[in-house]
Design an enzyme around this catalytic site. Sequence first.
Site, PDB file in Angstrom:
ATOM      1  N   THR A 119      36.251  32.204  47.359  1.00 32.79           N
ATOM      2  CA  THR A 119      36.748  33.074  46.281  1.00 32.79           C
ATOM      3  C   THR A 119      36.778  34.536  46.718  1.00 32.79           C
ATOM      4  O   THR A 119      37.604  35.321  46.242  1.00 32.79           O
ATOM      5  CB  THR A 119      35.910  32.933  44.998  1.00 32.79           C
ATOM      6  OG1 THR A 119      34.589  33.458  45.199  1.00 32.79           O
ATOM      7  CG2 THR A 119      35.832  31.484  44.538  1.00 32.79           C
ATOM      8  N   LEU A 164      38.803  36.642  42.632  1.00 30.87           N
ATOM      9  CA  LEU A 164      39.199  35.942  41.410  1.00 30.87           C
ATOM     10  C   LEU A 164      38.667  34.506  41.505  1.00 30.87           C
ATOM     11  O   LEU A 164      39.358  33.570  41.907  1.00 30.87           O
ATOM     12  CB  LEU A 164      40.728  35.982  41.290  1.00 30.87           C
ATOM     13  CG  LEU A 164      41.310  35.962  39.887  1.00 30.87           C
ATOM     14  CD1 LEU A 164      40.550  36.846  38.922  1.00 30.87           C
ATOM     15  CD2 LEU A 164      42.772  36.359  39.904  1.00 30.87           C
ATOM     16  N   HIS A 165      37.394  34.381  41.157  1.00 35.28           N
ATOM     17  CA  HIS A 165      36.659  33.137  41.417  1.00 35.28           C
ATOM     18  C   HIS A 165      37.254  31.906  40.719  1.00 35.28           C
ATOM     19  O   HIS A 165      37.719  30.974  41.371  1.00 35.28           O
ATOM     20  CB  HIS A 165      35.207  33.283  40.917  1.00 35.28           C
ATOM     21  CG  HIS A 165      34.471  34.479  41.424  1.00 35.28           C
ATOM     22  ND1 HIS A 165      34.010  34.595  42.724  1.00 35.28           N
ATOM     23  CD2 HIS A 165      34.096  35.612  40.795  1.00 35.28           C
ATOM     24  CE1 HIS A 165      33.384  35.756  42.863  1.00 35.28           C
ATOM     25  NE2 HIS A 165      33.415  36.397  41.713  1.00 35.28           N
ATOM     26  N   ASP A 166      37.209  31.866  39.398  1.00 36.20           N
ATOM     27  CA  ASP A 166      37.440  30.614  38.663  1.00 36.20           C
ATOM     28  C   ASP A 166      38.862  30.070  38.758  1.00 36.20           C
ATOM     29  O   ASP A 166      39.045  28.835  38.783  1.00 36.20           O
ATOM     30  CB  ASP A 166      37.032  30.791  37.197  1.00 36.20           C
ATOM     31  CG  ASP A 166      35.532  31.020  37.063  1.00 36.20           C
ATOM     32  OD1 ASP A 166      35.098  31.614  36.057  1.00 36.20           O
ATOM     33  OD2 ASP A 166      34.783  30.605  37.975  1.00 36.20           O
ATOM     34  N   CYS A 193      40.528  29.688  41.229  1.00 33.77           N
ATOM     35  CA  CYS A 193      40.614  28.835  42.445  1.00 33.77           C
ATOM     36  C   CYS A 193      40.458  27.354  42.070  1.00 33.77           C
ATOM     37  O   CYS A 193      41.068  26.480  42.703  1.00 33.77           O
ATOM     38  CB  CYS A 193      39.543  29.239  43.450  1.00 33.77           C
ATOM     39  SG  CYS A 193      39.858  30.821  44.257  1.00 33.77           S
TER      40      CYS A 193
END
Length: 313
Positions: A196, A242-244, A246
Site C-alpha cells: 500500500t 491509499l491502503h484499503d 488495494c
Amino acid sequence: MPKPRKIIIDTDPGQDDAVAILLALASPELDVLGITAVAGNVPLSLTERNARVICELAGRRDVKIFAGCDAPLSRKLVTAEHVHGKTGLDGIQLPDPDMALSAGHGVDFLIDTLRSEPAGTVTLCPLGPLTNIATAFCKAPDIVAKVCEIVLMGGAYFEAGNITPAAEFNIFVDPEAAEIVFKSGVPLVVMPLDVTHKALTTRARVEAFRNLGTHAGAVVASWTDFFERFDVAKYGSEGAPLHDPCVIAYLLKPELFRGRHINVEIEKQSPLTLGMTVADWWGVTDRAANAMFMGDVDAEGFFALLTERIGRI
Ligand code: RIB
Ligand code: CA
C-alpha cells in the site's frame, strides 16, 4: 459478463476505507451483499455513521449496513484520529446520513449470510481490525469452511509498522482477532503496508480525481488531500498510501499485484512487537504457507482503475 462476485466489506471508515467502498459500489463485477462496521480508526458510532454517509454519497441507500463490534476481543480500543481526523472522514463536510442502519449485529449478518449463501461464493473484505470476522468465526465455526476467500488490508514486513515500529494499525488494534483469522485455514490475500505504501496519492493523482468534475470526484480529492498530511509529514513522501482500495482493486484486476504465498503469523506476546505480522518471505521456517502476501503493485494501473470507476459515480 460473468456473474458478479459476492462480497461483504468489513470496515472502519476512514477516508481510505471510504474510497474502497466507493470503488466496490461503482464496479458491476462486484455484488456488495452488505457492509459491517467495526471500531478502529474511530469508534463504532462513527464508523457505522461514516459507512452510511459513503453509501449515500454513492447513491446506494439500498446497501445493508450493520454495526459490529465496538471494541477488540480482549484489549482496549486504540483509534487513529491523528490520521483520519475527529470524524474519521475529515477533509470535507458531508450531510448527516438519513439512511437507516440495518437491524441486527454485524457479526450475525456475517454468520447468517455465510450460512445462507452457497458454500464458497462469498468473499470477505476486511479493511479494519479483524474483530468482527474473528467473533463470527468463534460464534459459528461452521461458517469458516463456507468462506470463498478473505482479501484484507493489514500487516507489514519490509515496510515495518505504522502505529508502532513493528505493527500495522489494523493488526495492532486486535492481534488476537488477527491470529484467529490467519490460523483459520481460509484462503487469505493480504495487502500489507509493503504494497500500500507503493500506492501513493501524488498531486497528479489527486488532481485526476478533482478533474473528474463530479461530486464524488471532488469528495475523494478532498479526503485524500486531508488524509495525506499525516503521511507526508511522517515519511516525507509525495502523497499518502491509499491502503484499503488495494483490497477492492485486487478483486477487479488481480494482475495489478504481485506477492508470495507464504506463512504469516501474528505476534501477541511482546509489548515491543505486539501485532507484528511475522512474514516468512524467505521461507526460512517449515511453517505452512497460509497467505498470499502482496509486495508490489502497478501503481499507475491501480490509480487508472480507481479514477475511472470513481468517475462512474
Ligand atoms: O494501517 C492502515 C489501515 O488502518 C487502513 O485500513 C486504515 O483505514 C486503518 O484502518
Ligand atoms: Ca481501514
